[in-house]
Design a protein around this motif. Structure first.
Motif, mmCIF file in Angstrom:
data_model
loop_
_atom_site.group_PDB
_atom_site.id
_atom_site.type_symbol
_atom_site.label_atom_id
_atom_site.label_comp_id
_atom_site.label_asym_id
_atom_site.label_seq_id
_atom_site.Cartn_x
_atom_site.Cartn_y
_atom_site.Cartn_z
ATOM 1 N N ASP A 150 35.538 19.281 -17.678
ATOM 2 C CA ASP A 150 36.832 19.103 -17.009
ATOM 3 C C ASP A 150 37.937 19.575 -17.949
ATOM 4 O OD1 ASP A 150 39.055 18.377 -15.602
ATOM 5 O OD2 ASP A 150 38.683 16.201 -15.668
ATOM 6 N N TRP A 151 38.288 20.837 -17.803
ATOM 7 C CA TRP A 151 39.272 21.434 -18.701
ATOM 8 C C TRP A 151 40.688 20.910 -18.443
ATOM 9 C CZ3 TRP A 151 37.188 23.620 -22.726
ATOM 10 C CH2 TRP A 151 35.912 24.195 -22.611
ATOM 11 N N HIS A 152 40.839 20.160 -17.381
ATOM 12 C CA HIS A 152 42.156 19.585 -17.072
ATOM 13 C C HIS A 152 42.266 18.135 -17.513
ATOM 14 C CE1 HIS A 152 43.084 23.170 -14.784
ATOM 15 N NE2 HIS A 152 41.975 23.027 -14.085
ATOM 16 N N ALA A 153 41.230 17.631 -18.176
ATOM 17 C CA ALA A 153 41.303 16.265 -18.690
ATOM 18 C C ALA A 153 42.424 16.166 -19.714
ATOM 19 C CB ALA A 153 39.968 15.881 -19.325
ATOM 20 N N LEU A 268 30.186 14.404 -33.583
ATOM 21 C CA LEU A 268 31.389 14.760 -32.832
ATOM 22 C C LEU A 268 31.467 13.996 -31.515
ATOM 23 C CD1 LEU A 268 31.489 18.611 -33.434
ATOM 24 C CD2 LEU A 268 32.925 16.850 -34.488
ATOM 25 N N VAL A 269 30.322 13.787 -30.875
ATOM 26 C CA VAL A 269 30.321 12.983 -29.649
ATOM 27 C C VAL A 269 30.849 11.582 -29.945
ATOM 28 C CG1 VAL A 269 28.851 11.896 -27.909
ATOM 29 C CG2 VAL A 269 28.475 14.290 -28.534
ATOM 30 N N ALA A 270 30.447 11.039 -31.101
ATOM 31 C CA ALA A 270 30.853 9.677 -31.456
ATOM 32 C C ALA A 270 32.311 9.594 -31.872
ATOM 33 C CB ALA A 270 29.961 9.148 -32.574
ATOM 34 N N HIS A 271 32.847 10.660 -32.471
ATOM 35 C CA HIS A 271 34.190 10.575 -33.066
ATOM 36 C C HIS A 271 35.192 11.554 -32.458
ATOM 37 C CE1 HIS A 271 32.574 7.850 -36.053
ATOM 38 N NE2 HIS A 271 31.640 8.731 -36.365
ATOM 39 N N PRO A 275 38.396 13.699 -24.453
ATOM 40 C CA PRO A 275 37.206 13.847 -23.598
ATOM 41 C C PRO A 275 36.645 15.254 -23.545
ATOM 42 C CG PRO A 275 39.197 13.545 -22.269
ATOM 43 C CD PRO A 275 39.583 13.253 -23.690
ATOM 44 N N VAL A 276 37.472 16.272 -23.692
ATOM 45 C CA VAL A 276 36.963 17.642 -23.629
ATOM 46 C C VAL A 276 36.098 17.943 -24.848
ATOM 47 C CG1 VAL A 276 37.581 20.086 -23.548
ATOM 48 C CG2 VAL A 276 38.904 18.427 -22.229
ATOM 49 N N THR A 277 36.577 17.566 -26.026
ATOM 50 C CA THR A 277 35.793 17.773 -27.247
ATOM 51 C C THR A 277 34.466 17.027 -27.166
ATOM 52 O OG1 THR A 277 37.803 18.033 -28.569
ATOM 53 C CG2 THR A 277 35.782 17.484 -29.756
ATOM 54 N N ARG A 279 32.830 16.158 -24.492
ATOM 55 C CA ARG A 279 31.955 16.742 -23.480
ATOM 56 C C ARG A 279 31.286 18.022 -23.972
ATOM 57 N NH1 ARG A 279 28.488 15.831 -19.408
ATOM 58 N NH2 ARG A 279 28.604 17.404 -17.766
ATOM 59 N N VAL A 280 32.024 18.925 -24.591
ATOM 60 C CA VAL A 280 31.412 20.190 -25.029
ATOM 61 C C VAL A 280 30.392 19.939 -26.138
ATOM 62 C CG1 VAL A 280 33.394 21.577 -24.313
ATOM 63 C CG2 VAL A 280 33.297 20.721 -26.654
ATOM 64 N N ALA A 281 30.660 18.942 -26.994
ATOM 65 C CA ALA A 281 29.689 18.620 -28.044
ATOM 66 C C ALA A 281 28.426 18.032 -27.437
ATOM 67 C CB ALA A 281 30.316 17.643 -29.043
ATOM 68 N N TRP A 282 28.578 17.184 -26.430
ATOM 69 C CA TRP A 282 27.412 16.566 -25.807
ATOM 70 C C TRP A 282 26.559 17.605 -25.088
ATOM 71 C CZ3 TRP A 282 25.260 16.009 -20.969
ATOM 72 C CH2 TRP A 282 24.276 15.023 -20.834
ATOM 73 N N LEU A 283 27.187 18.509 -24.348
ATOM 74 C CA LEU A 283 26.436 19.546 -23.633
ATOM 75 C C LEU A 283 25.645 20.422 -24.602
ATOM 76 C CD1 LEU A 283 29.135 20.609 -21.016
ATOM 77 C CD2 LEU A 283 26.921 19.586 -20.482
ATOM 78 N N ALA A 284 26.295 20.842 -25.669
ATOM 79 C CA ALA A 284 25.616 21.698 -26.644
ATOM 80 C C ALA A 284 24.473 20.950 -27.323
ATOM 81 C CB ALA A 284 26.614 22.194 -27.683
#
Length: 403
Positions: A150-153, A268-271, A275-277, A279-284
């Protein structure tokens, strides 16, 4: 003699597919059997005998309706043909013939094709039994950068926190570019018979391409420029790209590099401050875990068929690191540790504030990350059969640039 069967071509010509109907009608007939041919095409009398001669049949014109006498040479071109193994992944040929070339596994391969040689044409050099399942999983887990994030978050961070995110994203893009180039170099070198490995590597390339996109988009979400790139970091990554041995590359990239990278993404997911940062870390991270799993599985199978592999991996790693140090002796600070800009950015993100207590907490969290990376490398090395003390030694030798 009465024809055994008949076929009606109507007005269909041989330039329109008449031969397809003839082939179908002749398949169930034995050599010497007769097939009556009805047809109204004006060139039938010319084209039918020519086609029959080319395919080992004979035509009789005892009346207005021609009759094909089925020959016994219809499949002569396939007399020396062999099956390119079995189509399923459970019976992969240990060393597929170079004459199979690009033939699909399990297909009937006509003799006389080009001899196509691949650098990696032995099963034990590339295979892992888990590859078919991992490919199916990877194909089902593909995601779109446009819709998965969600790039608009809301992303409304202080400038210094945003700068830290931008620097980390820049570092991630740099690492993912190397992680894309490494499997891409092997795609054309692996025999197509091992198609699940080729497919898996192709998906891995696509994964890394997506990672590069989402990390770049996050970096530029609020900033007009990217962060910094250290000379030592690039030199360290380039040694990965230069490695030409498939198993050694799997060891350096998947077991050591990407395994460590998974820990970084989890950090990065933890810290993540937005929300965008996160999310992209979790997907990768989900994709990278699959990459690590294949690398470890491949090397585990390699170790079973090649007892001397562990010694070569250990020696090659030591040689690689020693050569890297020699090439970068004039950049010892970068070589000895992570780019300071990246290290500081991670500390800032983990701290969550600028007071001394927060900074101290961030420092402890980054140190804990490094310890988690070391523990993960040791576990993967021990899974491959390295003794605990040797696993600890090799983990300590791994580049501190993480990847």
């Amino acid at each position: 003699m009465t024809p055994a069967a008949s076929v009606d071509l109507a007005g269909l010509g041989f330039d329109e597919g008449a031969h397809v109907l003839l082939r179908r009608a002749l398949v169930p007939l034995r050599p010497g059997a007769r097939l009556a041919v009805d047809g109204r095409h004006p060139q039938l009398r010319v084209h039918l005998p020519a086609w029959c001669r080319a395919n080992g049949h004979r035509v009789e014109w005892s009346g207005p309706t021609p009759v094909i006498v089925r020959g016994d040479r219809d499949d002569q071109r396939w007399l020396g043909a062999v099956r390119a193994g079995s189509p399923g992944p459970g019976s992969v040929d240990p060393r597929p013939a170079s004459g199979w070339g690009l033939a699909a596994r399990g297909s009937l391969v006509e003799e006389g094709g080009p001899e196509v040689h691949f650098d990696l044409e032995e099963r034990d050099l590339v295979w892992a039994a888990v590859a078919p399942r991992l490919y199916a999983h990877a194909a089902n887990r593909q995601w779109s950068p446009d819709t998965a994030v969600d790039w608009h978050a809301p992303v409304d961070l202080p400038d210094d926190i945003e700068a830290a995110v931008v620097q980390v994203m820049t570092y991630l893009v740099e690492n993912e570019q190397a992680a894309l180039l490494v499997p891409a170099r092997f795609l054309g070198r692996i025999h197509p018979h091992f198609r699940e490995v080729v497919q898996l590597l192709a998906v891995q390339v696509a994964d890394e391409a997506r990672h590069m996109e989402v990390f770049t988009r996050r970096a530029l979400l609020r900033s007009p420029t990217l962060g910094s790139s250290s000379a030592g970091g690039r030199a360290s990554l380039w040694t990965l790209v230069q490695e030409s041995d498939f198993s050694l590359t799997s060891f350096l990239l998947s077991v050591l590099g990407e395994g460590t990278f998974v820990d970084l993404l989890a950090f990065l997911v933890a810290h993540a401050p937005d929300p965008v940062t996160r999310r992209v870390a979790w997907l990768a991270m989900q994709d990278e875990r699959r990459h690590v799993l294949f690398g470890v599985a491949h090397l585990a199978e390699q170790s079973r068929v090649d007892p001397g592999l562990r010694d070569r991996l250990r020696d090659r790693l030591r040689d690689r690191l020693r050569a890297a140090v020699e090439r970068r002796h004039d950049a010892l600070l970068d070589t000895a540790g992570l780019n300071d800009d990246v290290s500081d950015a991670l500390l800032v993100l983990a701290a969550g504030g600028w007071d001394p207590a927060s900074i101290a907490s961030g420092h402890r969290r980054v140190q804990a990350l490094r310890q988690a990376m070391d523990d993960g490398r040791r576990r993967r090395l021990e899974r491959l059969g390295f003794p605990a003390d040797e696993a600890a030694e090799l983990s300590a030798l791994h580049t501190r640039n993480f990847m």
